[in-house]
Scaffold this motif. Structure first.
Motif, PDB file in Angstrom:
ATOM      1  N   MET A 199      39.932  54.907  47.496  1.00 32.11           N
ATOM      2  CA  MET A 199      41.221  54.304  47.283  1.00 32.11           C
ATOM      3  C   MET A 199      41.855  53.989  48.629  1.00 32.11           C
ATOM      4  SD  MET A 199      42.875  56.479  44.192  1.00 32.11           S
ATOM      5  CE  MET A 199      42.075  58.051  44.380  1.00 32.11           C
ATOM      6  N   VAL A 200      42.073  52.741  48.863  1.00 27.69           N
ATOM      7  CA  VAL A 200      42.648  52.292  50.120  1.00 27.69           C
ATOM      8  C   VAL A 200      44.104  51.924  49.882  1.00 27.69           C
ATOM      9  CG1 VAL A 200      42.494  50.553  51.921  1.00 27.69           C
ATOM     10  CG2 VAL A 200      40.417  51.436  50.877  1.00 27.69           C
ATOM     11  N   TYR A 201      44.955  52.298  50.812  1.00 25.72           N
ATOM     12  CA  TYR A 201      46.365  51.942  50.718  1.00 25.72           C
ATOM     13  C   TYR A 201      46.565  50.503  51.185  1.00 25.72           C
ATOM     14  CZ  TYR A 201      47.508  56.838  50.042  1.00 25.72           C
ATOM     15  OH  TYR A 201      47.596  58.109  49.537  1.00 25.72           O
ATOM     16  N   ILE A 202      47.423  49.785  50.481  1.00 23.61           N
ATOM     17  CA  ILE A 202      47.773  48.424  50.873  1.00 23.61           C
ATOM     18  C   ILE A 202      48.978  48.529  51.803  1.00 23.61           C
ATOM     19  CG2 ILE A 202      48.608  46.198  50.052  1.00 23.61           C
ATOM     20  CD1 ILE A 202      47.054  46.726  47.453  1.00 23.61           C
ATOM     21  N   ALA A 203      48.906  47.894  52.958  1.00 25.26           N
ATOM     22  CA  ALA A 203      49.950  48.026  53.967  1.00 25.26           C
ATOM     23  C   ALA A 203      51.180  47.177  53.675  1.00 25.26           C
ATOM     24  CB  ALA A 203      49.381  47.662  55.341  1.00 25.26           C
ATOM     25  N   SER A 204      51.003  46.032  53.056  1.00 18.94           N
ATOM     26  CA  SER A 204      52.112  45.106  52.815  1.00 18.94           C
ATOM     27  C   SER A 204      52.701  45.315  51.424  1.00 18.94           C
ATOM     28  CB  SER A 204      51.600  43.665  52.954  1.00 18.94           C
ATOM     29  OG  SER A 204      52.518  42.757  52.398  1.00 18.94           O
ATOM     30  N   TRP A 205      54.028  45.488  51.351  1.00 17.76           N
ATOM     31  CA  TRP A 205      54.688  45.656  50.059  1.00 17.76           C
ATOM     32  C   TRP A 205      54.500  44.440  49.171  1.00 17.76           C
ATOM     33  CZ3 TRP A 205      56.418  48.933  46.678  1.00 17.76           C
ATOM     34  CH2 TRP A 205      57.131  48.450  45.604  1.00 17.76           C
ATOM     35  N   ASP A 206      54.669  43.248  49.728  1.00 17.30           N
ATOM     36  CA  ASP A 206      54.551  42.022  48.936  1.00 17.30           C
ATOM     37  C   ASP A 206      53.172  41.886  48.308  1.00 17.30           C
ATOM     38  OD1 ASP A 206      57.181  41.282  49.472  1.00 17.30           O
ATOM     39  OD2 ASP A 206      56.607  40.203  51.306  1.00 17.30           O
ATOM     40  N   GLU A 207      52.140  42.204  49.079  1.00 23.07           N
ATOM     41  CA  GLU A 207      50.773  42.133  48.553  1.00 23.07           C
ATOM     42  C   GLU A 207      50.567  43.179  47.450  1.00 23.07           C
ATOM     43  OE1 GLU A 207      46.119  42.654  49.952  1.00 23.07           O
ATOM     44  OE2 GLU A 207      47.704  42.739  51.464  1.00 23.07           O
ATOM     45  N   PHE A 208      51.078  44.397  47.675  1.00 27.26           N
ATOM     46  CA  PHE A 208      50.947  45.447  46.667  1.00 27.26           C
ATOM     47  C   PHE A 208      51.635  45.046  45.363  1.00 27.26           C
ATOM     48  CE2 PHE A 208      52.868  49.128  44.540  1.00 27.26           C
ATOM     49  CZ  PHE A 208      51.719  49.796  44.161  1.00 27.26           C
ATOM     50  N   ALA A 209      52.860  44.555  45.445  1.00 26.90           N
ATOM     51  CA  ALA A 209      53.616  44.180  44.249  1.00 26.90           C
ATOM     52  C   ALA A 209      52.933  43.036  43.502  1.00 26.90           C
ATOM     53  CB  ALA A 209      55.043  43.794  44.632  1.00 26.90           C
ATOM     54  N   GLU A 210      52.483  42.035  44.230  1.00 29.18           N
ATOM     55  CA  GLU A 210      51.835  40.876  43.604  1.00 29.18           C
ATOM     56  C   GLU A 210      50.532  41.278  42.914  1.00 29.18           C
ATOM     57  OE1 GLU A 210      49.723  36.785  45.085  1.00 29.18           O
ATOM     58  OE2 GLU A 210      51.544  37.414  46.113  1.00 29.18           O
ATOM     59  N   ARG A 211      49.700  42.040  43.616  1.00 29.63           N
ATOM     60  CA  ARG A 211      48.425  42.457  43.036  1.00 29.63           C
ATOM     61  C   ARG A 211      48.619  43.428  41.867  1.00 29.63           C
ATOM     62  NH1 ARG A 211      44.306  44.151  47.584  1.00 29.63           N
ATOM     63  NH2 ARG A 211      43.085  44.593  45.712  1.00 29.63           N
ATOM     64  N   SER A 212      49.662  44.256  41.939  1.00 33.41           N
ATOM     65  CA  SER A 212      49.947  45.192  40.850  1.00 33.41           C
ATOM     66  C   SER A 212      50.317  44.460  39.572  1.00 33.41           C
ATOM     67  CB  SER A 212      51.083  46.134  41.247  1.00 33.41           C
ATOM     68  OG  SER A 212      50.721  46.924  42.332  1.00 33.41           O
ATOM     69  N   VAL A 213      51.153  43.440  39.700  1.00 30.63           N
ATOM     70  CA  VAL A 213      51.556  42.661  38.525  1.00 30.63           C
ATOM     71  C   VAL A 213      50.344  41.923  37.953  1.00 30.63           C
ATOM     72  CG1 VAL A 213      52.964  40.705  37.758  1.00 30.63           C
ATOM     73  CG2 VAL A 213      53.972  42.474  39.203  1.00 30.63           C
ATOM     74  N   GLN A 214      49.504  41.369  38.820  1.00 32.70           N
ATOM     75  CA  GLN A 214      48.288  40.689  38.356  1.00 32.70           C
ATOM     76  C   GLN A 214      47.373  41.662  37.625  1.00 32.70           C
ATOM     77  OE1 GLN A 214      46.556  39.020  41.862  1.00 32.70           O
ATOM     78  NE2 GLN A 214      47.951  37.273  41.926  1.00 32.70           N
ATOM     79  N   LEU A 215      47.227  42.869  38.160  1.00 29.56           N
ATOM     80  CA  LEU A 215      46.386  43.888  37.544  1.00 29.56           C
ATOM     81  C   LEU A 215      46.915  44.261  36.163  1.00 29.56           C
ATOM     82  CD1 LEU A 215      43.960  45.845  38.317  1.00 29.56           C
ATOM     83  CD2 LEU A 215      45.742  47.518  38.738  1.00 29.56           C
ATOM     84  N   PHE A 216      48.225  44.441  36.057  1.00 30.11           N
ATOM     85  CA  PHE A 216      48.816  44.788  34.771  1.00 30.11           C
ATOM     86  C   PHE A 216      48.659  43.656  33.762  1.00 30.11           C
ATOM     87  CE2 PHE A 216      52.160  44.991  31.637  1.00 30.11           C
ATOM     88  CZ  PHE A 216      52.068  46.305  31.205  1.00 30.11           C
ATOM     89  N   ARG A 217      48.894  42.438  34.198  1.00 27.38           N
ATOM     90  CA  ARG A 217      48.790  41.297  33.283  1.00 27.38           C
ATOM     91  C   ARG A 217      47.358  41.091  32.797  1.00 27.38           C
ATOM     92  NH1 ARG A 217      53.013  36.803  35.647  1.00 27.38           N
ATOM     93  NH2 ARG A 217      54.744  37.542  34.372  1.00 27.38           N
ATOM     94  N   ALA A 218      46.378  41.417  33.620  1.00 27.52           N
ATOM     95  CA  ALA A 218      44.979  41.245  33.234  1.00 27.52           C
ATOM     96  C   ALA A 218      44.571  42.212  32.125  1.00 27.52           C
ATOM     97  CB  ALA A 218      44.070  41.429  34.445  1.00 27.52           C
ATOM     98  N   ASP A 219      45.088  43.434  32.150  1.00 22.35           N
ATOM     99  CA  ASP A 219      44.727  44.428  31.130  1.00 22.35           C
ATOM    100  C   ASP A 219      45.894  45.391  30.907  1.00 22.35           C
ATOM    101  OD1 ASP A 219      43.383  45.948  29.317  1.00 22.35           O
ATOM    102  OD2 ASP A 219      41.908  46.734  30.729  1.00 22.35           O
ATOM    103  N   PRO A 220      46.907  44.973  30.158  1.00 20.22           N
ATOM    104  CA  PRO A 220      48.107  45.797  30.000  1.00 20.22           C
ATOM    105  C   PRO A 220      47.890  47.098  29.222  1.00 20.22           C
ATOM    106  CG  PRO A 220      48.263  43.836  28.629  1.00 20.22           C
ATOM    107  CD  PRO A 220      47.029  43.690  29.471  1.00 20.22           C
ATOM    108  N   HIS A 221      46.884  47.167  28.378  1.00 16.64           N
ATOM    109  CA  HIS A 221      46.684  48.361  27.555  1.00 16.64           C
ATOM    110  C   HIS A 221      46.059  49.522  28.318  1.00 16.64           C
ATOM    111  CE1 HIS A 221      48.033  46.408  23.956  1.00 16.64           C
ATOM    112  NE2 HIS A 221      47.238  45.378  24.228  1.00 16.64           N
ATOM    113  N   SER A 222      45.328  49.260  29.366  1.00 16.23           N
ATOM    114  CA  SER A 222      44.712  50.366  30.100  1.00 16.23           C
ATOM    115  C   SER A 222      45.282  50.531  31.514  1.00 16.23           C
ATOM    116  CB  SER A 222      43.194  50.163  30.180  1.00 16.23           C
ATOM    117  OG  SER A 222      42.900  49.045  30.962  1.00 16.23           O
ATOM    118  N   SER A 223      46.341  49.793  31.840  1.00 18.32           N
ATOM    119  CA  SER A 223      46.950  49.903  33.168  1.00 18.32           C
ATOM    120  C   SER A 223      47.952  51.046  33.208  1.00 18.32           C
ATOM    121  CB  SER A 223      47.650  48.605  33.547  1.00 18.32           C
ATOM    122  OG  SER A 223      46.724  47.561  33.628  1.00 18.32           O
TER     123      SER A 223
END
Length: 103
Positions: free
Chosen positions: A1-25
């Motif tokens: 597990m690698v930490y993402i340094a940029s807040w904007d990148e973390f927030a954007e990728r997190s929303v994409q991850l949730f939208r891709a599979d909301p039931h197991s996120s």
């Protein structure tokens, strides 16, 4: 597990991850008072995104991200998240309720 340094990148990728599979996120917040560190984690059991901070100003960003996740959970993964802004929404709802009452 690698930490993402940029807040904007973390927030954007997190929303994409949730939208891709909301039931197991999952979205997890962990605060360690002794270290003064806040760790946010979003995972879907295949990909894990983590962000770590010790800055107090990042608490507002975390609150906004939490509101975005609440919006996506309630309205569905295709919901418009531009409205999820936090306190402003709560104040608008409270002011609308107060105007409708007769005293």
């Amino acid at each position: 597990m690698v930490y993402i340094a940029s807040w904007d990148e973390f927030a954007e990728r997190s929303v994409q991850l949730f939208r891709a599979d909301p039931h197991s996120s999952r979205y997890v917040m962990k605060y360690r008072h002794c270290d003064g560190k806040l760790v946010l984690k979003v995972t879907d059991n295949r990909e894990c995104l983590k962000f770590k901070t010790d800055q107090a100003q990042d608490a507002k960003k975390m609150e906004k991200l939490t509101n975005i996740f609440f919006t996506l959970m309630v309205r569905g993964p295709d919901a418009d998240i531009s409205e999820a802004s936090g306190k402003e929404q709560v104040e608008q709802v409270a002011s609308k309720k107060g105007r409708g009452r007769r005293q």
